[in-house]
Design a protein around this motif. Structure first.
Motif, PDB file in Angstrom:
ATOM      1  N   VAL A 173       0.838  -1.205   0.000  1.00 19.06           N
ATOM      2  CA  VAL A 173       0.000   0.000   0.000  1.00 19.06           C
ATOM      3  C   VAL A 173       0.863   1.240   0.000  1.00 19.06           C
ATOM      4  CG1 VAL A 173      -1.698   1.292   1.329  1.00 19.06           C
ATOM      5  CG2 VAL A 173      -1.911  -1.185   1.121  1.00 19.06           C
ATOM      6  N   LEU A 174       1.900   1.219   0.860  1.00 27.30           N
ATOM      7  CA  LEU A 174       2.791   2.380   0.915  1.00 27.30           C
ATOM      8  C   LEU A 174       3.492   2.589  -0.418  1.00 27.30           C
ATOM      9  CD1 LEU A 174       4.054   4.595   2.582  1.00 27.30           C
ATOM     10  CD2 LEU A 174       5.784   2.980   3.389  1.00 27.30           C
ATOM     11  N   LEU A 175       3.900   1.483  -1.041  1.00 28.17           N
ATOM     12  CA  LEU A 175       4.573   1.591  -2.333  1.00 28.17           C
ATOM     13  C   LEU A 175       3.642   2.160  -3.402  1.00 28.17           C
ATOM     14  CD1 LEU A 175       7.144   1.022  -3.912  1.00 28.17           C
ATOM     15  CD2 LEU A 175       6.289  -1.274  -4.375  1.00 28.17           C
ATOM     16  N   GLU A 176       2.373   1.745  -3.382  1.00 32.39           N
ATOM     17  CA  GLU A 176       1.416   2.292  -4.347  1.00 32.39           C
ATOM     18  C   GLU A 176       1.229   3.790  -4.122  1.00 32.39           C
ATOM     19  OE1 GLU A 176       0.718  -0.961  -6.664  1.00 32.39           O
ATOM     20  OE2 GLU A 176      -0.122   1.023  -6.868  1.00 32.39           O
ATOM     21  N   ASN A 177       1.122   4.184  -2.837  1.00 31.04           N
ATOM     22  CA  ASN A 177       0.979   5.627  -2.557  1.00 31.04           C
ATOM     23  C   ASN A 177       2.187   6.403  -3.069  1.00 31.04           C
ATOM     24  OD1 ASN A 177      -1.450   5.127  -1.342  1.00 31.04           O
ATOM     25  ND2 ASN A 177      -0.590   4.940   0.715  1.00 31.04           N
TER      26      ASN A 177
ATOM     27  N   ALA B  51      13.166  11.639   1.014  1.00 32.23           N
ATOM     28  CA  ALA B  51      12.585  11.063   2.236  1.00 32.23           C
ATOM     29  C   ALA B  51      11.765   9.820   1.901  1.00 32.23           C
ATOM     30  CB  ALA B  51      11.719  12.115   2.936  1.00 32.23           C
ATOM     31  N   LEU B  52      10.993   9.922   0.820  1.00 36.97           N
ATOM     32  CA  LEU B  52      10.205   8.755   0.414  1.00 36.97           C
ATOM     33  C   LEU B  52      11.095   7.592   0.018  1.00 36.97           C
ATOM     34  CD1 LEU B  52       7.408  10.484  -1.654  1.00 36.97           C
ATOM     35  CD2 LEU B  52       7.168   9.440   0.584  1.00 36.97           C
ATOM     36  N   ASN B  53      12.182   7.884  -0.676  1.00 35.80           N
ATOM     37  CA  ASN B  53      13.106   6.813  -1.063  1.00 35.80           C
ATOM     38  C   ASN B  53      13.737   6.165   0.160  1.00 35.80           C
ATOM     39  OD1 ASN B  53      12.673   7.116  -3.780  1.00 35.80           O
ATOM     40  ND2 ASN B  53      14.222   8.716  -3.999  1.00 35.80           N
ATOM     41  N   ALA B  54      14.068   7.012   1.173  1.00 37.99           N
ATOM     42  CA  ALA B  54      14.640   6.458   2.404  1.00 37.99           C
ATOM     43  C   ALA B  54      13.638   5.539   3.091  1.00 37.99           C
ATOM     44  CB  ALA B  54      15.054   7.600   3.349  1.00 37.99           C
TER      45      ALA B  54
ATOM     46  N   ALA C 105      13.512   2.371   1.214  1.00 34.18           N
ATOM     47  CA  ALA C 105      14.672   1.512   1.494  1.00 34.18           C
ATOM     48  C   ALA C 105      14.521   0.819   2.838  1.00 34.18           C
ATOM     49  CB  ALA C 105      15.950   2.348   1.442  1.00 34.18           C
ATOM     50  N   GLU C 106      14.038   1.576   3.860  1.00 31.04           N
ATOM     51  CA  GLU C 106      13.830   0.991   5.189  1.00 31.04           C
ATOM     52  C   GLU C 106      12.824  -0.155   5.129  1.00 31.04           C
ATOM     53  OE1 GLU C 106      14.184   0.276   9.224  1.00 31.04           O
ATOM     54  OE2 GLU C 106      15.424   1.449   7.844  1.00 31.04           O
ATOM     55  N   LEU C 107      11.723   0.080   4.374  1.00 28.83           N
ATOM     56  CA  LEU C 107      10.735  -0.985   4.232  1.00 28.83           C
ATOM     57  C   LEU C 107      11.311  -2.207   3.534  1.00 28.83           C
ATOM     58  CD1 LEU C 107       7.595   1.103   3.254  1.00 28.83           C
ATOM     59  CD2 LEU C 107       7.986  -0.076   5.409  1.00 28.83           C
ATOM     60  N   CYS C 108      12.135  -1.969   2.534  1.00 33.09           N
ATOM     61  CA  CYS C 108      12.758  -3.105   1.839  1.00 33.09           C
ATOM     62  C   CYS C 108      13.678  -3.870   2.792  1.00 33.09           C
ATOM     63  CB  CYS C 108      13.532  -2.609   0.622  1.00 33.09           C
ATOM     64  SG  CYS C 108      12.463  -1.972  -0.685  1.00 33.09           S
ATOM     65  N   ARG C 109      14.430  -3.116   3.610  1.00 27.01           N
ATOM     66  CA  ARG C 109      15.328  -3.779   4.576  1.00 27.01           C
ATOM     67  C   ARG C 109      14.527  -4.626   5.561  1.00 27.01           C
ATOM     68  NH1 ARG C 109      16.849  -3.096   9.508  1.00 27.01           N
ATOM     69  NH2 ARG C 109      15.645  -1.181   9.716  1.00 27.01           N
ATOM     70  N   ARG C 110      13.431  -4.032   6.079  1.00 28.36           N
ATOM     71  CA  ARG C 110      12.606  -4.779   7.012  1.00 28.36           C
ATOM     72  C   ARG C 110      12.018  -6.035   6.354  1.00 28.36           C
ATOM     73  NH1 ARG C 110       8.268  -0.987   9.517  1.00 28.36           N
ATOM     74  NH2 ARG C 110       7.651  -3.005  10.397  1.00 28.36           N
ATOM     75  N   ARG C 111      11.626  -5.870   5.097  1.00 22.88           N
ATOM     76  CA  ARG C 111      11.078  -7.037   4.403  1.00 22.88           C
ATOM     77  C   ARG C 111      12.123  -8.127   4.256  1.00 22.88           C
ATOM     78  NH1 ARG C 111      10.157  -6.705  -1.849  1.00 22.88           N
ATOM     79  NH2 ARG C 111      12.416  -6.872  -1.589  1.00 22.88           N
TER      80      ARG C 111
END
Length: 1531
Positions: free
Chosen positions: A949-953, A999-1002, A1005-1011
């Protein structure tokens, strides 16, 4: 009317003429010239009266009193009559009336003859459609044509207002004609946003106005006694924006004075008969026979009219126009009060008093109904108050003066009540004060002339004189315009005006109205004094125009010579009917009444009453009816002067309202009164005969040698020169040559016709001589031929006898020869048969000997082989028995040894049970570990969905940011002046946006790391679980070994092993089982991952490899989707077709969707993207008018839809309602198709070498099928409408070319083509359009069903268009035009047969209406055809209405033959009347074009694909084969 072609030298023997005859009403009788007497000055004529009672009578007449009969059938425009005169006009109207052609033009004037019956085929929306936008004169005369011409003139002539003047005597159909005009205006510019149309409100007010404004007269039971001017207002877009009704010239005197057998206004009789008992008590009503204003005539009821029902109809009309119940009651209270006032009679000598108790009761009733005091009303009626300097003086009135005041009050009450009703109707309708323009429809009474004519007829005829002057000016103006357009000399044409009559009536001083007003101002003036005043003032010495005269009979009468004839007026009642006093006592009394409507009718500041000045002695104000009539008339003429006029003259054919009856005398009188004959006179003053050069040359070209015809000339100038030469040869002097016509003076056409008849007589004489010679020679040839035949028969008999002898002789010789040949052949056959028998016996003996030797040899060989086989089998059986015995002994020994070992292991059972308990504990621990792993997996999925959802936004924000940047860049390019300031601001904003993006890219990246961390944890847990399973497997193996050591039985050990193995397998399956759901962006196929998971460290690496592989597959699928969209955007010529002939787009689209498994997906955007690409391609082809591309897309959609229909079925449990609220409206009508597609039976199709069922399609796939169906119908409609658009201008030329080809030429670089070639050219062009369409459809491999339906609807359109045009245009319904159309149809049929298409041949049947109509036009001897032959043999498809229409409009312009027999026409008319009486009325003779979709999805699926279609072996088009972008399909 004087004869218009008076020339003694124009008559010839055998000519048909009209003879003046005072013994008939019309004044003219038909006849045939038998002989010319006195050098042509007198004629011997045989009368041919239609009534038959004088048929055959021979009379001698002066040539000048005989008018030539017009040749040919009736004409639609009487200005085209060869001889324009009274009998010609009358006869033309009669002929058309008998054929139900009630409309006829006289130039721009429309004459409408009342048929006194319903003619539904002439009216309605289809007829309005035909006349809309059609120039006047192109179609048959109609009131719609006049209405359309006025509307078009208003829209094109700088918005100038128009007016249509509908006139005629009572019962001529004026009101009905006005209704038809308003209906047409509503059709052209009606408003659809109102609850009720304006014109509907106007029409619904008619019953109310008829009740209060119509009355019975001598000639009409429902005569309008007022003029009505309906102003239809239009806005700048041509839509009706409002309306207003203006009334003129209400006959006020009828309220108080009527003549027998006439009636007062209808409302009085309706009120007396229709009021309820309660209303009668409240209004104190009595029968109509008891009221003095009504019983002066003995007529109280009308035939076929129920006064009570009419009263209820009037009440309903009041409801419609918005008059409240209280206001309705007040209106009828005033109407009842007027009746009671009429019964207030007075007596006395010098002072007026009420005559008796009855009069006093009526006075009480009138006062109560008006809401005033009875004593005050009595005082106002019987006294007058005069204001003086000393004060007021009240003086009594005489009975006569009181009666005059009473009548004046009654007329004023009724007039004001009528004006109030009209004003209320206008408020209800709604006027548009800001209207751009308007069209006025004037419905006013016509000229009246009775045996006894009074003041009402004088005013009516005065109004008609005014209108006639306006009419004459318009007609003269139209004549001048035509002369100017044709560039001829017209300056010397005289114009007859009627201004002298108007001056006689309205001039000041000493006009008739002025004299009447002057006498009315004297209270003691009498009608004798009025008559003497007019005789002395207007005597013939003072009237140079001789318009006024005193009749020989009638002491107090006078005669005025109007434009329509002399009318004698009786002056006895002129003074009484002209007086209309406004009394101050009446005004003051009624303005203070208790009744609200009475106060509203008589306001204190009433402009009709001016307060007396100081010192005035007047107690009342004299108001002249005639003067007020003149003022209203001037207002009306001023309103008409600001508009462009159009005229409709209504004619009443008989006085009995009988259908089919035509009283010539009455019609001729109405033509005079309507000004039609006056228009004829104006036309005769110039050039009444006008003919096109082509038509003139075709008729009179025989004057030249050799004869000329219009087809000989190629330029209009040549035709003009030839026409001038012909006129010089004929000796015609009174002519003018225009641009396209020749104009002839009155009488010149008769000279030309006479010369033509003389030439034709000479030609006939010569033809007769040749005919007689031919007959004599034929008789000689016949006798000679008979002689030759006899001689031939004689010689033949002799020759046959000689031939018979020789034949017999030759036959004898032949018989002898054949007998000898038979004997010799029989001997030869016997010898040959004996030889063959001997040879066959010998050969058989030798063959049997060889066969016996071979049999003995074969038997020996069989015996030897059987013996060897027996010996070998015996040795093999002995050896096998020995080996089996040895093996059995050894196996027994081994088994015994194994049994001893197992018995020893069985003793260790206790140890095995303990190990089992330990193993169960370990299994429970593994189960708990598995539950923990599942919980962690669910948490990871939730986190991943949040990340999605966040990625779509983020993507949406980036897309919106990109769009905003594009908009800013466009704004920067358009505003160069502020570029520097905007540039700085843009840089600032971009920096801020860049920070946001970072900021959105950061965050991303954080979400990708968590995933990744969660995935690693999950993989480690899965690895631990795998290791645990491996340990359990090892324990199980050890347990088996322990069991063997305990020497359990083989059956027990095997059962224990199988149970533990099942538990381990179940555990592993529970760990591996995870829900498989495809993610549209990037998700892991956990099913495949679990299946590929192995024990040890290789499991984690394998899972990571599967994730990467899945991502690569999704990226590859997106690339494949882009490749497919690129293919859809390619030109159709580059895509081509598959080897099976299926369009490449359909094949590639279906193969791609099947490869991506899109049909089985619950959610996907793939179908939406494909449909958008399809729609863009179709709209692009439509905007470019590219029929070939549209045809390809039609074939592609049909093929794809057929493939989907045959391979898809609705998945069980799938919900089609999940997104029903979001479906586009254009697909809502296909929901039923979705249901039917789910219910269709499953069919098995081959897939390679295996048979598989249909694909289970989910909701998106089924919705895609619906959308594809809608797109298919849309493309079909576009292609069909494009074909119609290309054909329509050619069809206009096809039906109009014969008319233009005979009379004029078609210019092209100064030359013209031959008429026949020019007429056929449009058909060739139409065939060329059809050929192009056929080639496009065949090139697109369009299914045969669609091709057949498309051409069927196209041919049906051609049939409807040409057939309707044929029935609506008289010039097209001719013999020569039928030949032209028949030739064109033959060419069209030849093209269809040459095209070799089964669908085209079937489509030809759609032309059956046109073919049969054309066949009827070109057949000969129509009068000999019976009704059954016409309806069953010639035209079985055509309806009675269509046949009747064709029969009436048919005219033979080539051979001059007649139409069908009158008896057949009568039978058709009788059947039409029966249909109308049975409720089947309608536009029966016009056809409607069918624009529906002529196929269904099942039709497409059943005919588009071949029966051997196999989706597993679907071949790709060449454009895709070898393309690396479609490697996924080629694999």
């Amino acid at each position: 009317m004087a004869r218009d072609d008076a020339d003694a030298g124009v008559h010839v023997s055998g000519a048909h003429v009209w003879v003046r005859d005072s013994r008939v009403d019309s004044g003219w009788t038909a006849g045939e010239v038998l002989e010319l007497l006195d050098e042509g000055k007198k004629l011997r004529v045989k009368l041919e009266d239609e009534s038959g009672h004088r048929d055959g009578e021979v009379v001698e007449k002066i040539a000048e009193e005989c008018a030539l009969h017009n040749p040919g059938r009736n004409v639609e425009d009487m200005t085209r009559l060869s001889y324009l005169h009274e009998p010609g006009v009358l006869h033309n109207l009669h002929d058309r009336y008998r054929a139900d052609d009630i409309y006829t033009y006289t130039g721009s004037i429309l004459i409408a003859v009342n048929p006194f019956q319903k003619l539904p085929h002439l009216y309605g929306k289809p007829m309005m459609e035909m006349y809309r936008g059609t120039p006047i004169g192109d179609l048959s005369p109609h009131v719609y044509a006049v209405a359309d011409a006025s509307y078009k003139a208003m829209r094109t002539d700088q918005g100038k207002s128009q007016s249509i003047l509908v006139s005629g005597e009572s019962g001529a159909g004026k009101t009905e004609t006005a209704k038809l005009i308003m209906n047409y205006f509503a059709f052209m510019g009606g408003r659809t946003d109102d609850d009720r149309y304006v014109e509907k409100q106007v029409l619904e007010s008619n019953p109310l106005l008829e009740a209060f404004g119509n009355a019975k007269t001598v000639r009409n039971d429902n005569s309008s006694r007022f003029g009505k001017y309906i102003q239809i207002q239009f806005d700048v877009h041509g839509r009706i924006s409002g309306a207003a009704i203006k009334t003129y010239l209400l006959e006020r005197s009828r309220v108080v004075n009527i003549n027998d057998p006439e009636r007062n206004y209808h409302v009085f009789y309706q009120l007396c008969a229709g009021a309820s008992e309660e209303e009668k008590i409240n209004l104190n009503l009595k029968p109509a026979q008891e009221y003095r204003y009504l019983n002066s005539s003995r007529c109280f009821d009308l035939d076929g009219v129920d006064n009570a029902e009419e009263y209820r109809r009037t009440r309903r009309a009041m409801d419609v126009v918005g008059i409240s119940k209280e206001e309705q009651d007040n209106v009828f209270r005033i109407a009842a009060a007027i009746l009671h006032l009429g019964n207030c009679t007075f007596a006395g000598e010098d002072e007026a008093v009420l005559m008796d108790q009855n009069a006093e009761e009526h006075l009480q009733s009138a006062a109560a109904l008006l809401g005033v005091n009875a004593n005050a009303l009595n005082k106002a009626l019987t006294t007058r108050t005069i204001q003086t300097l000393e004060g007021s003086i009240t003086s009594p009135l005489s009975p006569n003066s009181a009666a005059e005041g009473r009548d004046s009050l009654a007329k004023t009450l009724y007039s004001k009540l009528f004006d109030w009703l009209v004003a209320h109707i206008n408020r209800s309708i709604g006027q548009d004060e800001s209207a751009a323009s308007h069209i006025g429809v004037l419905d006013i009474y016509g000229f009246e002339s009775f045996k006894s004519n009074d003041f009402e007829q004088f005013c009516i005829n005065f109004a008609n004189e005014k209108l006639q002057q306006h009419f004459n000016e318009h007609v003269f103006k139209m004549e001048q315009q035509e002369y100017q357009a044709e560039q001829i000399n017209w300056s010397y044409i005289d114009f007859v005006d009627n201004q002298d009559v108007l001056d006689l009536i309205e001039r000041r001083p000493f006009g008739i109205l002025d004299i009447i007003d002057e006498q009315c101002r004297f209270p003691s003036a009498t009608h004798e004094e009025l008559a003497l005043k007019m005789y002395s003032t207007l005597k013939e010495d003072n009237d140079p125009t001789k318009r006024f005269s005193k009749p020989k009979r009638g002491q107090y009468a006078f005669t005025i010579r109007h434009y329509a004839g002399d009318v004698t007026y009786e002056a006895n009642n002129f003074l009484d009917k002209n007086k209309d006093f406004v009394v101050v006592e009446h005004q003051n009394l009624l303005s203070n009444a208790d009744q609200p409507l009475t106060r509203e009718l008589f306001p204190i500041e009433d402009p009709t009453f001016s307060p007396n000045k100081k010192g005035s002695r007047a107690a009342y104000k004299f108001s002249s009816v005639g003067t007020r009539f003149k003022e209203q008339l001037h207002d009306l003429m001023a309103a008409l002067a600001t508009t462009e006029p159009w005229y409709v003259r209504c004619i009443k054919p008989n006085a009995h309202a009988s259908p089919g009856a035509f009283e010539r005398g009455s019609v001729l009188h109405q033509l005079r009164c309507g000004g039609v004959l006056e228009a004829v006179r104006i036309s005769l003053a110039g050039f009444p005969t006008r003919r096109g050069y082509g038509e003139f040359l075709d008729r009179f070209g025989l004057f030249s040698s050799p004869p000329w015809a219009s087809a000989k000339f190629t330029r209009i100038d040549d035709m003009r020169a030839a026409t001038e030469e012909l006129l010089e040869v004929a000796g015609v002097k009174g002519y003018e040559l225009g641009v396209s016509k020749v104009f002839l003076r009155a009488g010149e056409m008769a000279k030309l016709d006479k010369k033509r008849r003389v030439l034709l007589d000479k030609a006939a004489t010569r033809i007769q001589s040749y005919a007689k010679r031919y007959l004599v020679r034929s008789e000689f040839l016949r006798v000679r031929e008979a002689t030759i035949v006899i001689q031939a028969y004689t010689r033949g008999f002799i020759a046959r006898r000689e031939f018979e002898y020789r034949r017999r002789e030759k036959a004898s010789i032949v018989l002898q020869k054949e007998f000898r040949r038979w004997l010799a052949r029989r001997k030869f056959l016997r010898i040959r048969q004996a030889t063959i028998s001997a040879q066959s016996y010998y050969r058989g003996k030798m063959a049997r000997k060889r066969a016996m030797a071979l049999k003995y040899e074969k038997s020996a060989i069989i015996i030897q082989s059987s013996w060897r086989k027996y010996r070998l089998q015996s040795d093999f059986r002995k050896n096998r028995r020995a080996a089996v015995a040895i093996q059995c002994a050894w196996r027994v020994r081994v088994a015994k040894r194994e049994l001893r070992h197992r018995r020893m292991k069985a003793r260790e059972a206790a140890t095995l049970l303990r190990d089992k308990a330990v193993l169960e504990e370990k299994f429970a621990h593994a189960t708990a570990t598995l539950e923990k792993v599942k919980n962690q997996r669910d948490e990871l999925r939730r986190d991943f969905k949040e990340y999605k959802v966040l990625l779509e936004n983020v993507k949406d924000d980036l897309a919106s940011e990109s769009e905003r940047r594009k908009c800013l860049e466009k704004d920067l390019s358009s505003f160069n002046a502020t570029i520097e300031r905007l540039k700085a601001e843009l840089l600032e904003e971009q920096e801020g946006r860049a920070a946001d993006c970072e900021a959105l890219n950061a965050s991303l990246a954080e979400l990708c790391r968590r995933r990744d961390e969660r995935e690693a944890e999950l993989l480690s847990d899965l690895e631990a679980s795998t290791n645990r399973i491996s340990e359990l497997q090892a324990d199980l193996h050890r347990e088996v070994q322990l069991k063997e050591a305990a020497q359990l039985s083989e059956a027990e050990a095997h059962a224990s092993y199988e149970a533990r193995a099942a538990e381990v397998i179940l555990l592993q399956k529970r760990l591996d089982e995870t829900p498989t759901q495809r993610d549209p962006l990037s998700t892991v196929d956990e099913t495949r991952l679990s299946q590929n998971r192995n024990v040890g460290d290789t499991a984690r690496h394998q899972a990571e490899a599967d994730v990467k592989l899945k991502r690569m597959q999704l990226e590859r699928q997106n690339e494949d989707m882009d490749s497919l969209l690129k293919v859809l955007a390619m030109p159709t010529g580059e895509i081509g077709f598959s080897p099976d002939g299926i369009p490449g787009i359909a094949v590639v689209t279906f193969a791609s969707l099947a490869e991506w498994k899109a049909f089985e997906a619950e959610r996907t955007h793939t179908f939406d993207r494909i449909m958008s690409a399809y729609a863009r391609a179709v709209e692009k082809a439509n905007s470019e008018d590219d029929d070939a591309t549209l045809a390809y897309w039609l074939a592609s959609n049909a093929s794809l839809l057929a493939i989907l229909h045959s391979t898809l079925r609705a998945a069980s449990g799938s919900s089609t309602r999940r997104r029903s609220s979001g479906l586009p409206s254009m697909f809502s009508r296909f929901r039923e198709g979705l249901t039917s597609s789910r219910k269709s039976s499953e069919e098995e199709v081959e897939d390679g070498s295996k048979a598989s069922g249909k694909i289970e399609a989910r909701y998106p796939a089924l919705l895609f099928k619906q959308q594809l169906t809608a797109l298919l119908e849309h493309v079909y409609t576009l292609l069909r409408d494009s074909a119609k658009k290309r054909l329509q201008p050619l069809l206009d030329a096809c039906i109009a070319m014969p008319r233009a080809g005979r009379g004029a030429t078609h210019r092209a670089n100064g030359t013209t083509s031959h008429p026949a070639q020019a007429a056929i050219a449009p058909w060739n062009e139409m065939i060329s359009v059809l050929q192009t369409l056929l080639e496009s459809l065949r090139a697109a491999h369009l299914p045969s069903l669609l091709m057949k339906r498309l051409f069927s609807q196209t041919f049906a359109f051609i049939n409807v268009y040409l057939f309707n045009a044929l029935l609506l245009r008289k010039e097209c319904c001719s013999f020569s035009n039928g030949e032209y159309v028949k030739t064109g149809l033959a060419q069209l049929e030849a093209w269809v047969l040459a095209a070799k298409g089964e669908g085209l041949v079937i489509a030809l049947d759609e032309l059956r209406f046109l073919r049969q109509a054309v066949t009827f036009l070109v057949i000969h001897q129509k009068p000999k055809k019976s009704f059954d032959e016409i309806t069953h043999d010639l035209c079985p498809t055509l309806s009675i209405q269509q046949l009747y229409r064709i029969s009436n409009m048919y005219w033979d312009d080539k051979y001059g033959t007649e139409s069908v027999n009158p008896d057949v026409l009568s039978q058709m008319k009788r059947l039409m009347a029966q249909d109308n009486a049975g409720g089947e009325a309608g536009i029966a003779f016009l056809l409607d074009d069918d624009s529906s979709i002529p196929f269904t999805v099942d039709d497409i699926a059943g005919t588009t694909l071949p029966r051997t279609f196999n989706r597993g072996t679907l071949a790709l088009p060449e454009a895709v084969i070898g393309n690396p972008s479609f490697a996924y399909l080629q694999a």
